[in-house]
Design a protein around this motif. Structure first.
Motif, PDB file in Angstrom:
ATOM      1  N   ALA A   1       0.835  -1.211   0.000  1.00 57.01           N
ATOM      2  CA  ALA A   1       0.000   0.000   0.000  1.00 57.01           C
ATOM      3  C   ALA A   1       0.870   1.261   0.000  1.00 57.01           C
ATOM      4  N   LEU A   2       2.013   1.188   0.705  1.00 54.70           N
ATOM      5  CA  LEU A   2       2.916   2.348   0.741  1.00 54.70           C
ATOM      6  C   LEU A   2       3.483   2.644  -0.646  1.00 54.70           C
ATOM      7  N   TRP A   3       3.903   1.592  -1.350  1.00 51.40           N
ATOM      8  CA  TRP A   3       4.449   1.829  -2.705  1.00 51.40           C
ATOM      9  C   TRP A   3       3.398   2.452  -3.599  1.00 51.40           C
ATOM     10  N   LYS A   4       2.170   1.979  -3.488  1.00 48.51           N
ATOM     11  CA  LYS A   4       1.119   2.554  -4.343  1.00 48.51           C
ATOM     12  C   LYS A   4       0.941   4.026  -4.006  1.00 48.51           C
ATOM     13  N   SER A   5       0.818   4.343  -2.724  1.00 43.80           N
ATOM     14  CA  SER A   5       0.522   5.736  -2.412  1.00 43.80           C
ATOM     15  C   SER A   5       1.693   6.646  -2.753  1.00 43.80           C
ATOM     16  N   ASN A   6       2.948   6.192  -2.592  1.00 46.90           N
ATOM     17  CA  ASN A   6       4.020   7.148  -2.894  1.00 46.90           C
ATOM     18  C   ASN A   6       4.382   7.216  -4.376  1.00 46.90           C
ATOM     19  N   GLN A   7       3.960   6.224  -5.160  1.00 45.69           N
ATOM     20  CA  GLN A   7       4.177   6.324  -6.610  1.00 45.69           C
ATOM     21  C   GLN A   7       3.045   7.096  -7.289  1.00 45.69           C
ATOM     22  N   TYR A   8       1.863   7.111  -6.668  1.00 49.52           N
ATOM     23  CA  TYR A   8       0.702   7.771  -7.277  1.00 49.52           C
ATOM     24  C   TYR A   8       0.577   9.241  -6.874  1.00 49.52           C
ATOM     25  N   ASP A   9       1.196   9.623  -5.749  1.00 47.39           N
ATOM     26  CA  ASP A   9       0.983  10.982  -5.252  1.00 47.39           C
ATOM     27  C   ASP A   9       2.244  11.495  -4.545  1.00 47.39           C
ATOM     28  N   LEU A  10       2.448  12.816  -4.603  1.00 47.99           N
ATOM     29  CA  LEU A  10       3.603  13.436  -3.953  1.00 47.99           C
ATOM     30  C   LEU A  10       3.321  13.681  -2.476  1.00 47.99           C
ATOM     31  N   PRO A  11       4.379  13.725  -1.637  1.00 49.80           N
ATOM     32  CA  PRO A  11       4.178  14.172  -0.257  1.00 49.80           C
ATOM     33  C   PRO A  11       3.663  15.618  -0.260  1.00 49.80           C
TER      34      PRO A  11
ATOM     35  N   MET B   1       9.572  13.021  -5.646  1.00 52.26           N
ATOM     36  CA  MET B   1       9.882  12.523  -4.299  1.00 52.26           C
ATOM     37  C   MET B   1       8.882  11.441  -3.923  1.00 52.26           C
ATOM     38  N   ARG B   2       9.389  10.239  -3.696  1.00 51.94           N
ATOM     39  CA  ARG B   2       8.513   9.150  -3.263  1.00 51.94           C
ATOM     40  C   ARG B   2       8.965   8.705  -1.895  1.00 51.94           C
ATOM     41  N   ARG B   3       8.274   9.157  -0.855  1.00 55.93           N
ATOM     42  CA  ARG B   3       8.593   8.706   0.508  1.00 55.93           C
ATOM     43  C   ARG B   3       7.312   8.572   1.323  1.00 55.93           C
ATOM     44  N   THR B   4       7.208   7.473   2.033  1.00 51.77           N
ATOM     45  CA  THR B   4       6.072   7.239   2.929  1.00 51.77           C
ATOM     46  C   THR B   4       6.596   6.475   4.142  1.00 51.77           C
TER      47      THR B   4
END
Lengths: 309, 203
Positions: free
Chosen positions: A13-23, A282-285
Motif C-alpha cells: 500500500a505504501l508503494w502505491k501511495s508514494n508512486q501515485y501521489d507526492l508528499p 519525491m517518493r517517501r512514505t
C-alpha cells in the motif's frame, strides 16, 4: 506478533501511495512556485509536474516513468525484536518479495540491472536491490518502515563528493555546493528544481549518506537544529536562488525546493563535502506497525532523529 | 514562439520553419532508444533488420526514453514516458542513427553540446520535454513492436504510434540555434557576481 502477511500488505500500500501521489510538502511547494514563477518555460515545467501528479492520482498510476530503485529505511524498536513473525530474516525476505510483486502489479519500471553485463531480471531484485537499511531504535515498541523510491536522475547526475583541504572553510563549502549545482542543473542535465542535500564532514561513506538522507528524508522548510548549520543552509539556499537556473535549467526563480545540511566531525586532515540533488519526483512514505496489529501512518521518517548528547 | 503540430511525414519546409523555443506536438510512428539500444541499432549487421523495419514503418522520430510499460496478455501498454538526457546516448551514436535512418525529430532531455551544429547540417531538430509523462503515454495509440526485449523492459526499443504527443519544446532547430545555449547566456549574466565572489570558473 506482527505477521509477515500484514507487513507485505502494508508495504504494498505504501508503494502505491508514494508512486501515485507526492508528499504534501513537495506538492504545495510546486503549486506555490507555479503561481509566482515568472519564467515562461519554468512555469510550463512546474505545471507539467503538477499535472503529472494529478493525472497519476486520478488514474492510480506512477507519476514518473522512472519509478526508482526501491529503498527501505527500517527502524526496529527493541520492544519489537521478538514480536516479528519469523524474525528479521523473514522481514527482509518479505520486503524483497513485495518489491518484485509491486514491480509487476503496479507496475514499476524494472530499474535494477547488473552493473557490467546490464542484465535486467525485470523484477527490481538483485544483490543490494531492494536496498534495505536497518537501525535498532532503543525503547520503542514499533517497527517503522519508510519506503523511498530513488530515481536515476539524482544517482546519475545529481550527486558529487569531494574532500576539500582542511582549511577550505565555509567559503570552500559554498563554492563546492554552488559549483556542483551549476554543473548538475545547467543546460538541463538533471530534472530541477531539486531538494539539495549536503553532507559536511564525516568519513567517505558517512558524508555521502548524510547528503542523501538530508535530501530525501527531511521535509521542505525544515532547518537543522544547530543554529550555525541552519544559517549555512539559508546561505546555500540564497546562493542557489541567485543562480536563477530555474525548472529543468530553463531559467527562473524556482531553482531549489530547499537546502538541507547534515554535519559530522571528520578526520583533522580532511573536510569532506557531498551534494545530492533530489528531483521533484519525491517518493517517501512512513508507517509504524505494532505487535497488536495497529498500523500508524506517519508524516515523516524518524530515521534522521539525532542522538541527544 | 509558436505552437506547431507535426504530422508524419514531416516535410523539410515545416522543419525549417521551426525555431528554438517553439512548442510542438507530434503524430506518427516513433521508437524509444537508450544507450545500449543505440549500440544495437547502429551495429552494421546486428541492427540491419530493425533499421529496415523502422524505415518500412516510416518512423522518423527517436525518443530518448526508458518508458514504464505494463505487459498485457495480448498487448503491452505504455503507462508513462520519461525522457533520458540526450548526452547519455552520446552525440556520435545519435548522429550515426540519424544518418542511417534519415530521422527528423530527436526527443530527449537537456542540451547536448555540438548537436545544434549537427541538426543544422542534417536538417533535423532536437526537442525537449515539458510535459506530463503520463499524458505522453496516453497519446500512444498503438504499441507496434518491441525490439531486443532481452535488454530489459526499459532499455528495449519500443516502436509505437502516437497521436498528438506533447507539448515538446524545440531546443536545437535547423538553423543552428539552441534554446539551452540562449538560456545559458542569460544564466552567465545572472550568476556573474556570485561566480566571482566564490571564484567559480565555468566550463
Amino acid at each position: 506478533m506482527l505477521s509477515q502477511q500484514a507487513v507485505a500488505r502494508t508495504v504494498t500500500a505504501l508503494w502505491k501511495s508514494n508512486q501515485y501521489d507526492l508528499p504534501e510538502d513537495f506538492k504545495s511547494f510546486l503549486q506555490e512556485q507555479h503561481d509566482k514563477e515568472t519564467s515562461e518555460f519554468g512555469k510550463a515545467h512546474l505545471k507539467a509536474n503538477l499535472d503529472a501528479v494529478a493525472t497519476a492520482s486520478a488514474r492510480n498510476m506512477p507519476f514518473c516513468a522512472d519509478t526508482g530503485l526501491l529503498t527501505y529505511y527500517i527502524g526496529l524498536g527493541t520492544g519489537m525484536i521478538h514480536e516479528i513473525e519469523g524474525g528479521y530474516r523473514a522481514l527482509e525476505r518479505t520486503l524483497r518479495e513485495v518489491s518484485a510483486e509491486v514491480t509487476s502489479d503496479i507496475p514499476l519500471r524494472p530499474n535494477a540491472v547488473h552493473p557490467l553485463t546490464r542484465h535486467n531480471p525485470n523484477t527490481n531484485q538483485g544483490p543490494g536491490c531492494p536496498d534495505i537499511k536497518m537501525r535498532v531504535v532503543p525503547d520503542a515498541d514499533y517497527l517503522e518502515i519508510t519506503n523511498v523510491a530513488v530515481g536515476g536522475g539524482p544517482e546519475l547526475v545529481g550527486s558529487k563528493f569531494t574532500v576539500l583541504p582542511p582549511t577550505a572553510g565555509e567559503k570552500g563549502v559554498r563554492k563546492f555546493v554552488v559549483e556542483s549545482t551549476i554543473n548538475l542543473v545547467r543546460l538541463g542535465a538533471t530534472c530541477s528544481p531539486n531538494l539539495v542535500g549536503v553532507g559536511l564532514g564525516g568519513t567517505f561513506e558517512t558524508c555521502t549518506r548524510m547528503a542523501k538522507e538530508a535530501a530525501i528524508l527531511r521535509p521542505v522548510g525544515d532547518r537543522n537544529p544547530d543554529s550555525e548549520l541552519a544559517r549555512l543552509e539559508d546561505q546555500l539556499m540564497d546562493d542557489i536562488l541567485r543562480l536563477k537556473l530555474g525548472p529543468m535549467g530553463m531559467g527562473g526563480a524556482t531553482s531549489a525546493f530547499d537546502v538541507h545540511l547534515e554535519m559530522a566531525y571528520c578526520h583533522m586532515a580532511t573536510l569532506p563535502v557531498a551534494v545530492y540533488l533530489q528531483c521533484a519526483a519525491m517518493r517517501r512514505t512512513t508507517v509504524r506497525m505494532y505487535a497488536d496489529g495497529r498500523v500508524e501512518s506517519r508524516p515523516l521518517s524518524s530515521w534522521m532523529e539525532r542522538e541527544t548528547p | 514562439m509558436k505552437t506547431v503540430h507535426l504530422a508524419s511525414p514531416v516535410s523539410d519546409e515545416v522543419l525549417r520553419d521551426l525555431d528554438a523555443g517553439d512548442s510542438v506536438t507530434i503524430s506518427g510512428r516513433l521508437f524509444t532508444c537508450r544507450s545500449l539500444t543505440y549500440d544495437r541499432l547502429i551495429n552494421p549487421e546486428g541492427g540491419e533488420g530493425v533499421r529496415k523495419r523502422l524505415k518500412e514503418l516510416g518512423a522518423e522520430t527517436v525518443f530518448h526514453s526508458g518508458p514504464l510499460v505494463k505487459e498485457g496478455p495480448e498487448q503491452a501498454e505504455m503507462i508513462a514516458m520519461v525522457p533520458m538526457p540526450s548526452w547519455l546516448a552520446g552525440r556520435e551514436k545519435i548522429e550515426k542513427a540519424v544518418g542511417l535512418l534519415g530521422l527528423k525529430l530527436i526527443i530527449g532531455k537537456g542540451m547536448l553540446e555540438g548537436l545544434e551544429e549537427f541538426c543544422k547540417r542534417a536538417g533535423c531538430v532536437h526537442l525537449v520535454c515539458a510535459g506530463n509523462y503520463n499524458e505522453y503515454a496516453a497519446r500512444v495509440v498503438r504499441v507496434i513492436d518491441c525490439a531486443w526485449p532481452e535488454l530489459g523492459r526499459p532499455e528495449a526499443m519500443w516502436i509505437v504510434e502516437v497521436d498528438g504527443l506533447g507539448p515538446l519544446i524545440v531546443d536545437a532547430d535547423t538553423k543552428g540555434r539552441s534554446l539551452y545555449q540562449d538560456i545559458d547566456e542569460g544564466f552567465k549574466e545572472d550568476a556573474a557576481s556570485l561566480l566571482e565572489e566564490l571564484d567559480i570558473k565555468l566550463d
